[in-house]
Scaffold this motif. Structure first.
Motif, PDB file in Angstrom:
ATOM      1  N   ASN A 106       0.746  -1.226   0.040  1.00  0.00           N
ATOM      2  CA  ASN A 106       0.005  -0.100  -0.232  1.00  0.00           C
ATOM      3  C   ASN A 106       0.716   1.238  -0.030  1.00  0.00           C
ATOM      4  OD1 ASN A 106       0.653   0.581   2.798  1.00  0.00           O
ATOM      5  ND2 ASN A 106      -0.834  -1.111   3.256  1.00  0.00           N
ATOM      6  N   GLY A 107       0.434   2.382  -0.165  1.00  0.00           N
ATOM      7  CA  GLY A 107       1.071   3.726  -0.188  1.00  0.00           C
ATOM      8  C   GLY A 107       1.939   4.063   1.090  1.00  0.00           C
ATOM      9  N   TYR A 108       1.392   3.518   2.297  1.00  0.00           N
ATOM     10  CA  TYR A 108       2.002   3.883   3.482  1.00  0.00           C
ATOM     11  C   TYR A 108       3.414   2.894   3.300  1.00  0.00           C
ATOM     12  CZ  TYR A 108       1.807   5.094   8.260  1.00  0.00           C
ATOM     13  OH  TYR A 108       2.202   5.901   9.636  1.00  0.00           O
ATOM     14  N   ASN A 111       5.869   4.527   0.729  1.00  0.00           N
ATOM     15  CA  ASN A 111       6.788   5.533   1.288  1.00  0.00           C
ATOM     16  C   ASN A 111       7.806   5.084   2.334  1.00  0.00           C
ATOM     17  OD1 ASN A 111       5.345   7.357  -0.219  1.00  0.00           O
ATOM     18  ND2 ASN A 111       3.788   7.947   0.979  1.00  0.00           N
ATOM     19  N   HIS A 132       1.727  14.003   3.618  1.00  0.00           N
ATOM     20  CA  HIS A 132       0.788  12.846   4.075  1.00  0.00           C
ATOM     21  C   HIS A 132       1.591  12.493   5.346  1.00  0.00           C
ATOM     22  CE1 HIS A 132      -0.756   8.908   4.387  1.00  0.00           C
ATOM     23  NE2 HIS A 132      -2.020   9.740   4.103  1.00  0.00           N
ATOM     24  N   SER A 134       2.405   9.643   6.338  1.00  0.00           N
ATOM     25  CA  SER A 134       3.091   8.254   5.864  1.00  0.00           C
ATOM     26  C   SER A 134       4.516   8.954   5.559  1.00  0.00           C
ATOM     27  CB  SER A 134       2.469   7.462   4.722  1.00  0.00           C
ATOM     28  OG  SER A 134       2.254   8.350   3.798  1.00  0.00           O
ATOM     29  N   ASP A 174       3.841  15.673  -1.623  1.00  0.00           N
ATOM     30  CA  ASP A 174       2.567  15.443  -2.214  1.00  0.00           C
ATOM     31  C   ASP A 174       2.697  16.266  -3.578  1.00  0.00           C
ATOM     32  OD1 ASP A 174       2.152  14.175   0.531  1.00  0.00           O
ATOM     33  OD2 ASP A 174       0.156  15.161   0.701  1.00  0.00           O
ATOM     34  N   SER A 178      -3.245  16.112   0.215  1.00  0.00           N
ATOM     35  CA  SER A 178      -4.632  15.233   0.725  1.00  0.00           C
ATOM     36  C   SER A 178      -5.538  15.925   1.342  1.00  0.00           C
ATOM     37  CB  SER A 178      -4.256  14.126   1.244  1.00  0.00           C
ATOM     38  OG  SER A 178      -3.390  14.228   2.249  1.00  0.00           O
ATOM     39  N   ASP A 203       4.678  12.013  -3.903  1.00  0.00           N
ATOM     40  CA  ASP A 203       3.713  11.011  -3.460  1.00  0.00           C
ATOM     41  C   ASP A 203       2.652  11.548  -4.323  1.00  0.00           C
ATOM     42  OD1 ASP A 203       1.501  10.081  -2.267  1.00  0.00           O
ATOM     43  OD2 ASP A 203       2.367  10.079  -0.266  1.00  0.00           O
ATOM     44  N   ALA A 205      -0.604  10.137  -4.727  1.00  0.00           N
ATOM     45  CA  ALA A 205      -1.799   9.546  -4.691  1.00  0.00           C
ATOM     46  C   ALA A 205      -2.864  10.191  -4.724  1.00  0.00           C
ATOM     47  CB  ALA A 205      -1.795   9.256  -2.747  1.00  0.00           C
ATOM     48  N   HIS A 206      -3.027  11.321  -4.700  1.00  0.00           N
ATOM     49  CA  HIS A 206      -4.320  11.905  -5.152  1.00  0.00           C
ATOM     50  C   HIS A 206      -4.265  12.618  -6.759  1.00  0.00           C
ATOM     51  CE1 HIS A 206      -6.027  11.503  -1.260  1.00  0.00           C
ATOM     52  NE2 HIS A 206      -4.697  11.861  -0.851  1.00  0.00           N
ATOM     53  N   MET A 233       5.635   8.225  -6.807  1.00  0.00           N
ATOM     54  CA  MET A 233       4.890   7.218  -5.943  1.00  0.00           C
ATOM     55  C   MET A 233       3.390   7.206  -6.121  1.00  0.00           C
ATOM     56  SD  MET A 233       2.770   6.937  -3.396  1.00  0.00           S
ATOM     57  CE  MET A 233       2.346   6.402  -1.707  1.00  0.00           C
ATOM     58  N   THR A 235      -0.800   5.538  -5.676  1.00  0.00           N
ATOM     59  CA  THR A 235      -1.463   4.705  -4.839  1.00  0.00           C
ATOM     60  C   THR A 235      -2.595   4.030  -5.723  1.00  0.00           C
ATOM     61  OG1 THR A 235      -2.994   6.292  -3.830  1.00  0.00           O
ATOM     62  CG2 THR A 235      -0.800   5.577  -2.601  1.00  0.00           C
ATOM     63  N   LYS A 238      -7.102   4.554  -4.516  1.00  0.00           N
ATOM     64  CA  LYS A 238      -8.066   5.876  -4.879  1.00  0.00           C
ATOM     65  C   LYS A 238      -8.513   5.864  -6.148  1.00  0.00           C
ATOM     66  CE  LYS A 238      -5.642   7.892  -0.882  1.00  0.00           C
ATOM     67  NZ  LYS A 238      -4.475   8.019  -0.227  1.00  0.00           N
ATOM     68  N   GLY A 244      -3.364  -0.996  -3.083  1.00  0.00           N
ATOM     69  CA  GLY A 244      -1.931  -1.359  -3.325  1.00  0.00           C
ATOM     70  C   GLY A 244      -1.143  -0.082  -4.031  1.00  0.00           C
TER      71      GLY A 244
HETATM   72  C1  LIG Z   1      -3.703   7.504   1.148  1.00  0.00           C
HETATM   73  C2  LIG Z   1      -2.273   8.160   1.005  1.00  0.00           C
HETATM   74  C3  LIG Z   1      -1.300   7.415   1.271  1.00  0.00           C
HETATM   75  C4  LIG Z   1      -1.516   5.940   1.721  1.00  0.00           C
HETATM   76  O1  LIG Z   1      -1.791   5.288   0.731  1.00  0.00           O
HETATM   77  P1  LIG Z   1      -2.596   3.916   1.231  1.00  0.00           P
HETATM   78  O2  LIG Z   1      -2.417   2.916  -0.137  1.00  0.00           O
HETATM   79  O3  LIG Z   1      -3.882   4.177   1.440  1.00  0.00           O
HETATM   80  O4  LIG Z   1      -1.703   3.108   2.196  1.00  0.00           O
HETATM   81  C5  LIG Z   1       0.107   8.156   0.992  1.00  0.00           C
HETATM   82  N1  LIG Z   1       0.046   9.227   0.752  1.00  0.00           N
HETATM   83  C6  LIG Z   1      -1.194  10.002   0.569  1.00  0.00           C
HETATM   84  C7  LIG Z   1      -0.768  11.310  -0.047  1.00  0.00           C
HETATM   85  C8  LIG Z   1      -2.350   9.617   0.566  1.00  0.00           C
HETATM   86  O5  LIG Z   1      -3.254  10.462   0.459  1.00  0.00           O
END
Ligand SMILES: *Cc1c(COP(=O)(O)O)cnc(C)c1O
Length: 393
Positions: A106-108, A111, A132, A134, A174, A178, A203, A205-206, A233, A235, A238, A244
């Motif tokens: 997962n993203g956590y 990172n 974030h 993480s 980021d 987020s 990161d 993720a979004h 990176m 995720t 979302k 993952g």
């Molecule tokens: C959600 C998120 C993560 C963690 O990702 P997961 O796959 O949910 O563990 C990491 N960084 C950011 C910016 C996020 O929003």
């Protein structure tokens, strides 16, 4: 911790309004969900493109479960790395325009693993104050010296860099923040990184899936190649609607992570069926740009409607549209009043955001209709502009 310390901690959490509790959802992640037998319209999910319950994604998941079973059985380096994982890594590398991509649980974990693998005691990490959680934890785990620079304040970053005597330097941000929804100035950070011989890690993720012509995220949107943004990176939980995460970059980066990233090495690989389902959603992301277009249209419509009603949103062009409410009490009151109107929006409180900056984190999705966004706007108008007109309050 003794039993007394635990109950004292919980008591404090309650009296300060920071107690967190879970909403138990009895249906799939859709704009409308069932909670305690009641239907709600949801604006809290990160399912930005509406793929979490897409029939093609579900079908591929089912087929792959028949073929591969459910569990992956082992870590990637033992016997858990399947053709499904390999194919997804190749598809993610192609989507992001990188040499290679590496899947993480997962993203956590991505990172933590990447930052701790790339930096150590003689190195420095500089990161945006609003990164974030993480990423903050990852810096801590890495053993490197680390500092936060003020949100998007590049002068502050350059000052910190000037004082640094580190061997290797990593700048982390980021791509889309987020809890604020604003975007980092990645061109600016990329040139600062280049001038200071530092790595840049983003990161996204979004951003991944949502931004960029093909859904390649912030890097594609801004035309930042692997050379300018070496550690990317993303995720999968979302916009991809599955689960993952991945790191994408050069062959040397990916090989180093395979050797040294502990959260890659010492953990069971994702279920292969998740990888196959994600490949199905990746195809939809690339082949159905209308989802991003519709989402953009909803964002425009929502912001315009709020502006006309004098509801001040934070500046954001992404699906994350926060409404700053300030105090914890006010934030909870607005969130509860919206729930009474059948609308779920999460109240975000410290320590997720700084003290005094509690907010409603409104998240829009391509799965929403314009009518549903109109319902949200009407409910906000009632709750914020005409609180006395509300029924039960
Ligand atoms: C959600 C998120 C993560 C963690 O990702 P997961 O796959 O949910 O563990 C990491 N960084 C950011 C910016 C996020 O929003």
């Amino acid at each position: 911790m003794s039993g007394f310390a635990l109950s004292e901690g919980l008591r404090q959490q309650r009296t300060t309004g920071l107690y967190r509790s879970r909403t138990t959802v009895a249906s799939a992640q859709r704009p409308e969900v069932t909670v305690d037998g009641r239907r709600y319209l949801v604006f809290s999910s990160n399912n930005y493109l509406g793929l979490a319950d897409h029939p093609k994604v579900i079908a591929r998941f089912q087929q792959a479960a028949n073929e591969y079973g459910v569990g992956s059985g082992a870590s990637h380096l033992i016997i858990g790395h399947s053709k499904a994982h390999q194919a997804l890594e190749e598809a993610l590398a192609a989507l992001t325009g990188r040499d290679r991509a590496l899947l993480f649980g997962n993203g956590y974990m991505a990172n933590l693993g990447a930052m701790a693998a790339l930096t150590g005691r003689e190195d420095s990490i500089f990161q945006d104050r609003l990164n974030h959680a993480s990423l903050l934890d990852a810096a801590q785990l890495s053993g490197a010296r680390w500092r936060r620079f003020r949100h998007k304040n590049h002068d502050h970053l350059v000052n910190l860099l000037a004082k640094s005597t580190a061997r290797n330097t990593l700048i982390v941000t980021d791509g889309v923040f987020s809890m604020d929804g604003d975007r980092a100035d990645l061109h600016g950070l990329s040139s600062i990184a280049e001038q200071h011989n530092a790595w840049l890690m983003v990161d996204d993720a979004h951003g991944i899936g949502v931004l960029g012509k093909n859904g390649g995220g912030s890097a594609e949107h801004l035309g930042l190649t692997q050379q300018h943004l070496p550690i990317l990176m993303g995720t999968l939980g979302k916009a991809f609607g599955t689960y993952g995460a991945f790191i994408a970059g050069s062959d040397a980066l990916i090989e180093s992570l395979i050797q040294f990233a502990r959260t890659y090495i010492y953990t069971t690989a994702l279920p292969p069926a998740i990888a196959e389902a994600t490949r199905a959603s990746l195809q939809i992301i690339q082949q159905e740009p209308w989802r991003r277009e519709h989402l953009k249209e909803l964002i425009r419509f929502f912001r315009h409607s709020c502006e006309q009603l004098g509801i001040a949103l934070m500046p954001s062009e992404t699906p994350i549209q926060p409404l700053l409410t300030g105090s914890v009490a006010e934030t909870l009151a607005v969130s509860e009043a919206l729930a009474e109107q059948g609308i779920l929006v999460s109240a975000i409180r410290p320590p997720t955001v700084p003290k005094g900056e509690s907010r409603l984190r409104i998240a829009l999705s391509a799965a929403h209709t314009k009518t549903q966004v109109e319902q949200l706007v009407n409910a906000l108008d009632t709750v914020i502009n005409h609180p006395s007109h509300q029924q039960k309050r």
